[in-house]
Write an enzyme that holds these catalytic residues in place. Structure first.
Site, short mmCIF file in Angstrom:
data_model
loop_
_atom_site.label_atom_id
_atom_site.label_comp_id
_atom_site.label_asym_id
_atom_site.label_seq_id
_atom_site.Cartn_x
_atom_site.Cartn_y
_atom_site.Cartn_z
N LYS A 20 46.31 60.75 64.48
CA LYS A 20 45.83 60.10 65.88
C LYS A 20 44.36 59.99 65.79
O LYS A 20 43.40 60.50 64.78
CB LYS A 20 46.32 61.21 66.84
CG LYS A 20 47.75 60.98 67.03
CD LYS A 20 48.03 62.20 68.04
CE LYS A 20 49.71 62.09 68.24
NZ LYS A 20 50.16 62.93 69.40
N TYR A 60 55.83 54.78 72.38
CA TYR A 60 56.18 56.21 73.26
C TYR A 60 56.97 55.88 74.41
O TYR A 60 56.72 56.44 75.54
CB TYR A 60 54.66 56.64 73.72
CG TYR A 60 53.95 57.37 72.64
CD1 TYR A 60 54.70 58.75 72.07
CD2 TYR A 60 52.80 57.24 72.24
CE1 TYR A 60 54.00 59.41 71.02
CE2 TYR A 60 52.22 58.17 71.45
CZ TYR A 60 52.72 59.37 70.71
OH TYR A 60 52.22 60.16 69.91
N ARG A 96 57.90 67.78 60.54
CA ARG A 96 57.83 68.51 61.73
C ARG A 96 57.43 70.01 61.71
O ARG A 96 56.56 70.33 62.50
CB ARG A 96 59.27 68.31 62.82
CG ARG A 96 59.58 66.87 63.01
CD ARG A 96 58.80 66.36 64.42
NE ARG A 96 58.86 67.01 65.43
CZ ARG A 96 58.58 66.50 66.54
NH1 ARG A 96 57.81 65.40 66.65
NH2 ARG A 96 58.72 67.17 67.72
N THR A 102 54.46 70.61 69.49
CA THR A 102 53.70 69.67 70.27
C THR A 102 52.34 70.34 70.89
O THR A 102 51.40 69.57 70.73
CB THR A 102 54.61 69.06 71.50
OG1 THR A 102 55.75 68.61 70.68
CG2 THR A 102 54.19 67.96 72.42
N ARG A 113 48.93 71.42 63.20
CA ARG A 113 48.38 71.68 64.71
C ARG A 113 47.93 73.01 64.77
O ARG A 113 46.87 73.29 65.48
CB ARG A 113 49.59 71.30 65.52
CG ARG A 113 49.75 69.73 65.83
CD ARG A 113 50.80 69.21 66.64
NE ARG A 113 51.04 67.97 66.67
CZ ARG A 113 52.25 67.36 67.02
NH1 ARG A 113 53.42 68.13 67.22
NH2 ARG A 113 52.40 66.33 67.48
N VAL A 120 47.23 70.23 73.79
CA VAL A 120 48.24 69.15 73.77
C VAL A 120 48.00 67.53 73.67
O VAL A 120 48.49 66.79 72.85
CB VAL A 120 49.56 69.52 74.65
CG1 VAL A 120 49.03 69.12 76.10
CG2 VAL A 120 50.93 68.76 74.05
N ASN A 123 46.23 66.61 69.94
CA ASN A 123 47.10 67.21 68.85
C ASN A 123 47.02 66.66 67.46
O ASN A 123 47.84 66.96 66.54
CB ASN A 123 48.19 67.60 69.50
CG ASN A 123 49.38 66.49 69.68
OD1 ASN A 123 49.04 65.59 69.58
ND2 ASN A 123 50.32 66.76 70.07
N HIS A 126 51.02 62.75 64.65
CA HIS A 126 52.27 62.47 65.07
C HIS A 126 53.06 62.61 63.76
O HIS A 126 52.93 62.35 62.91
CB HIS A 126 52.42 60.94 65.53
CG HIS A 126 53.79 60.40 65.53
ND1 HIS A 126 54.50 60.72 66.83
CD2 HIS A 126 54.66 59.93 65.15
CE1 HIS A 126 55.81 60.16 66.79
NE2 HIS A 126 55.85 59.59 65.65
N GLU A 137 60.16 53.85 64.34
CA GLU A 137 59.09 53.86 64.07
C GLU A 137 58.43 53.10 62.75
O GLU A 137 57.35 52.32 62.90
CB GLU A 137 58.32 55.24 64.31
CG GLU A 137 58.63 55.86 65.63
CD GLU A 137 58.35 57.38 65.71
OE1 GLU A 137 58.14 57.82 64.71
OE2 GLU A 137 58.80 58.00 66.78
P1 IDP Z 1 55.35 65.35 69.66
O1 IDP Z 1 54.15 64.50 69.37
O2 IDP Z 1 55.45 66.71 69.21
O3 IDP Z 1 56.71 64.56 69.20
P2 IDP Z 1 56.13 64.37 72.40
O4 IDP Z 1 56.90 65.36 73.28
O5 IDP Z 1 56.95 63.42 71.80
O6 IDP Z 1 55.57 65.50 71.34
O7 IDP Z 1 54.86 63.78 73.06
C1 IDP Z 1 54.11 62.91 72.25
C2 IDP Z 1 52.83 63.25 72.38
O8 IDP Z 1 52.35 63.13 73.91
C3 IDP Z 1 52.17 64.43 71.98
O9 IDP Z 1 52.06 64.66 70.59
C4 IDP Z 1 51.08 64.82 72.83
O10 IDP Z 1 50.00 64.13 72.28
C5 IDP Z 1 51.30 64.03 74.19
N1 IDP Z 1 51.77 64.93 75.28
C6 IDP Z 1 52.93 65.75 75.16
N2 IDP Z 1 52.89 66.33 76.32
C7 IDP Z 1 51.83 66.40 76.80
C8 IDP Z 1 51.33 66.98 78.04
O11 IDP Z 1 51.85 67.88 78.60
N3 IDP Z 1 49.74 66.74 78.22
C9 IDP Z 1 49.21 65.94 77.74
N4 IDP Z 1 49.83 65.16 76.46
C10 IDP Z 1 50.92 65.21 76.27
MG MG Z 2 57.70 62.70 70.00
#
Ligand code: IDP
Ligand code: MG
Length: 160
Positions: A20, A60, A96, A102, A113, A120, A123, A126, A137
């Protein structure tokens, strides 16, 4: 078979990983590539891109109604990202694990991470969460001509 040649199974399973904008800014690209290479996965696609809002919204789509969605869009479009496709046995699940949770606060040291970030909303990386998401994707971010099949000379030292 067609299914096997296009590779979504066994040693030919593929996943989509993106460093990212914060990961690029913080010079983590080399470190992240290194971890996947050294694990034994095969790099089949790699590029630096400035993602459009349309592409990010599609990527997303499942999160479109979340309160953090707007912030996520502006974060992800704040600078270039490095997108990559890795191939190998169980690569979706293993990637993963390598990423961590996450929320970086829940990520163990030793994960990407868990080693390189704290919040979050920043982070750094992806990774596709399932084989089906990976297929979606990869086709969203890469053209067929940008994915390369090559003979892995160390295959016999990675696979039994
Ligand atoms: P992932 O990246 O671990 O698959 P997802 O739930 O798919 O997690 O969420 C996608 C992305 O959205 C996360 O990697 C993070 O950058 C962002 N995100 C997820 N939850 C939050 C939050 O509660 N606050 C701010 N950003 C979030
Ligand atoms: Mg995700």
């Amino acid at each position: 078979s067609y299914f096997f040649q296009t590779g979504w199974t066994g040693e030919n399973e593929r996943t989509f990983v993106a460093v990212k904008p914060d990961g690029v800014q913080r010079r983590l690209v080399g470190e992240i590539l290194r971890r996947f290479e050294k694990r034994g996965f095969k790099l089949v696609g790699l590029k630096l891109v400035k993602a459009s809002e349309d592409l990010l919204r599609e990527h997303y789509w499942d999160l479109r109604s979340k309160p953090f969605f707007r912030g996520l869009m502006s974060y992800m479009s704040s600078g270039p990202i490095v997108v990559m496709v890795w191939e190998g046995l169980d690569v979706v699940k293993t990637a993963r694990k390598m990423l961590g949770e996450t929320n970086p606060a829940d990520s163990l040291p030793g994960t990407i991470r868990g080693d390189f970030c704290v919040e979050v909303g920043r982070n750094v990386i992806h990774g596709s969460d399932s084989v089906a998401s990976a297929q979606k994707e990869i086709s969203l971010w890469f053209g067929q001509d940008e994915l390369h099949c090559w003979e892995d000379n160390s295959r016999g030292w990675i696979y039994d």
